[in-house]
Design an enzyme around this catalytic site. Structure first.
Site, PDB file in Angstrom:
ATOM      1  N   LYS A   1     -33.625 -58.150  83.145  1.00  0.00           N
ATOM      2  CA  LYS A   1     -33.853 -58.664  84.870  1.00  0.00           C
ATOM      3  C   LYS A   1     -32.547 -59.588  84.879  1.00  0.00           C
ATOM      4  O   LYS A   1     -31.657 -59.778  83.771  1.00  0.00           O
ATOM      5  CB  LYS A   1     -34.604 -59.989  83.719  1.00  0.00           C
ATOM      6  CG  LYS A   1     -34.830 -60.580  85.288  1.00  0.00           C
ATOM      7  CD  LYS A   1     -35.917 -61.855  85.041  1.00  0.00           C
ATOM      8  CE  LYS A   1     -35.901 -63.017  85.833  1.00  0.00           C
ATOM      9  NZ  LYS A   1     -36.925 -64.591  86.181  1.00  0.00           N
TER      10      LYS A   1
ATOM     11  N   LYS B   1     -28.181 -64.622  86.642  1.00  0.00           N
ATOM     12  CA  LYS B   1     -26.728 -65.250  86.598  1.00  0.00           C
ATOM     13  C   LYS B   1     -25.858 -65.803  84.855  1.00  0.00           C
ATOM     14  O   LYS B   1     -25.147 -65.888  85.248  1.00  0.00           O
ATOM     15  CB  LYS B   1     -26.838 -66.800  87.472  1.00  0.00           C
ATOM     16  CG  LYS B   1     -27.564 -67.453  87.596  1.00  0.00           C
ATOM     17  CD  LYS B   1     -28.040 -68.732  88.662  1.00  0.00           C
ATOM     18  CE  LYS B   1     -29.095 -68.948  88.118  1.00  0.00           C
ATOM     19  NZ  LYS B   1     -30.203 -68.480  88.883  1.00  0.00           N
TER      20      LYS B   1
ATOM     21  N   LYS C   1     -36.121 -68.291  73.490  1.00  0.00           N
ATOM     22  CA  LYS C   1     -35.274 -69.654  73.762  1.00  0.00           C
ATOM     23  C   LYS C   1     -34.569 -70.274  73.023  1.00  0.00           C
ATOM     24  O   LYS C   1     -32.954 -70.922  72.767  1.00  0.00           O
ATOM     25  CB  LYS C   1     -35.030 -70.031  74.756  1.00  0.00           C
ATOM     26  CG  LYS C   1     -35.081 -69.811  76.565  1.00  0.00           C
ATOM     27  CD  LYS C   1     -35.657 -71.277  77.604  1.00  0.00           C
ATOM     28  CE  LYS C   1     -35.979 -70.044  78.796  1.00  0.00           C
ATOM     29  NZ  LYS C   1     -36.055 -71.140  79.761  1.00  0.00           N
TER      30      LYS C   1
END
Ligand code: TRP
Length: 336
Positions: A200, A203, A118
């Protein structure tokens, strides 16, 4: 009846309020939550504190939180039988997280792969919250003395850290926390992207065709599934290493119909991918359409939603406070 209740295991999981759930969230997590709710004592939360680790427009974060809360109810989780609440409504999460920060080594937190990923993705906003995110997650879990925590693959390392912190704390102060076990669902724990089946389903993928949202209308669902990446073999066979696209569609079909992979292979023997994808689309629509209707009904009744969230927070706070008080006493805070 009482002994039955006592034997029930406590299952806890949270979902971060980062947008409309996908078919992947539903099949990989929420459906299992619903399945577990009948036999266990369940606590489900919307992790809005965690959502603050990336920049949000405040109105947007609020709307997404309300919507996700409404989705949890629409998916069939019963707010009377389970505790369903917003993390930010229960101050004990932030309080315990602070204490646990002081019982977590810097090096151990630095090893979290999600933090490393991240911080690359959001290089312009590598805040300290992103770093201590797993410790807040440990607080979420340990406050409720959870036995089992259903998590996806990407959260296993965080759960491991929560266990390590619990063991360390208990070693110093006696049995304060239950050491939680991971719970990995049998099937569908990982639904992958429709356009890049090695990844994976997410969205946040810029390619909208890669995911199905639970709010997508039937046409959109069918279009996305029909354009899913497969391979050139034209054979419906479960082989995730060599045929990840087909394996993913088979997983979706299996979750939606209850058929196992052998049965699916037989059903489509001699058929091309066109027929197969049409069947997958139909099965997915049959699963999603009623949920969408229920969601619309629930999200439009704001008064009931607010009442539900208040009740949930009250129940959660009562449980959390018991653990928090114990912790405060053990570490040596003056309690008056
Ligand atoms: N970090 C989890 C995720 O992104 C969400 C989460 C927050 C969580 N607190 C938790 C999951 C506690 C399980 C238990 O999926």
């Amino acid at each position: 009846m009482d002994t039955m209740t006592e034997q029930k295991q406590r299952v806890l999981s949270f979902v971060q309020s980062s947008g409309t759930p996908t078919l992947g969230n539903y099949l990989g997590a929420f459906r299992n939550w619903r399945g577990m709710a009948a036999e266990n004592d369940c606590i489900f939360g919307v992790a809005d504190l965690h959502a603050l680790t990336v920049r949000n427009t405040p109105a947007d974060l609020r709307r997404r939180s309300v919507e996700l809360y409404a989705w949890l109810l629409a998916l069939g989780l019963d707010p009377e039988k389970n505790v369903i609440f917003m993390q930010s409504h229960v101050p004990a999460h932030a309080q315990l997280a602070w204490v646990l920060n002081c019982y977590t080594a810097f090096g151990e937190a630095s090893r979290m792969t999600q933090f490393k990923d991240k911080s690359k993705q959001h290089a312009d906003n590598v805040n300290v919250g992103l770093f201590t995110y797993p410790i807040l997650m440990a607080a979420d879990i340990l406050l409720y003395q959870a036995d089992k925590v259903p998590v996806g693959d990407d959260q296993k390392q965080h759960l491991e850290l929560a266990r390590d912190i619990a063991v360390r704390f208990n070693g110093l102060y006696g049995d304060v926390f239950k050491v939680p076990e991971p719970y990995i669902g049998k099937k569908g724990s990982r639904i992958t992207s429709l356009t890049d089946p090695e990844k994976k389903m997410s969205k946040s993928d810029p390619n909208e065709r890669s995911f199905v949202l639970l709010t997508d209308d039937n046409d959109r669902i069918a279009k996305k599934i029909k354009s899913a990446v497969t391979d050139s073999e034209a054979l419906v066979r479960y082989d995730p290493a060599n045929k990840p696209g087909v394996a993913n569609l088979m997983t979706i079909y299996s979750c939606c119909t209850g058929k196992d992979f052998d049965a699916i292979e037989q059903e489509f023997a001699g058929h091309g991918y066109g027929d197969f994808k049409a069947a997958v689309a139909e099965a997915a629509i049959a699963e999603i359409e009623p949920l969408r209707a229920e969601y619309q009904r629930i999200v439009s009744d704001k008064a009931t939603l607010e009442q539900c969230a208040k009740n949930g927070a009250e129940k959660a706070a009562a449980l959390a406070f018991k653990t928090l008080r114990k912790v405060m006493k053990k570490v040596g805070f003056w309690q008056v």
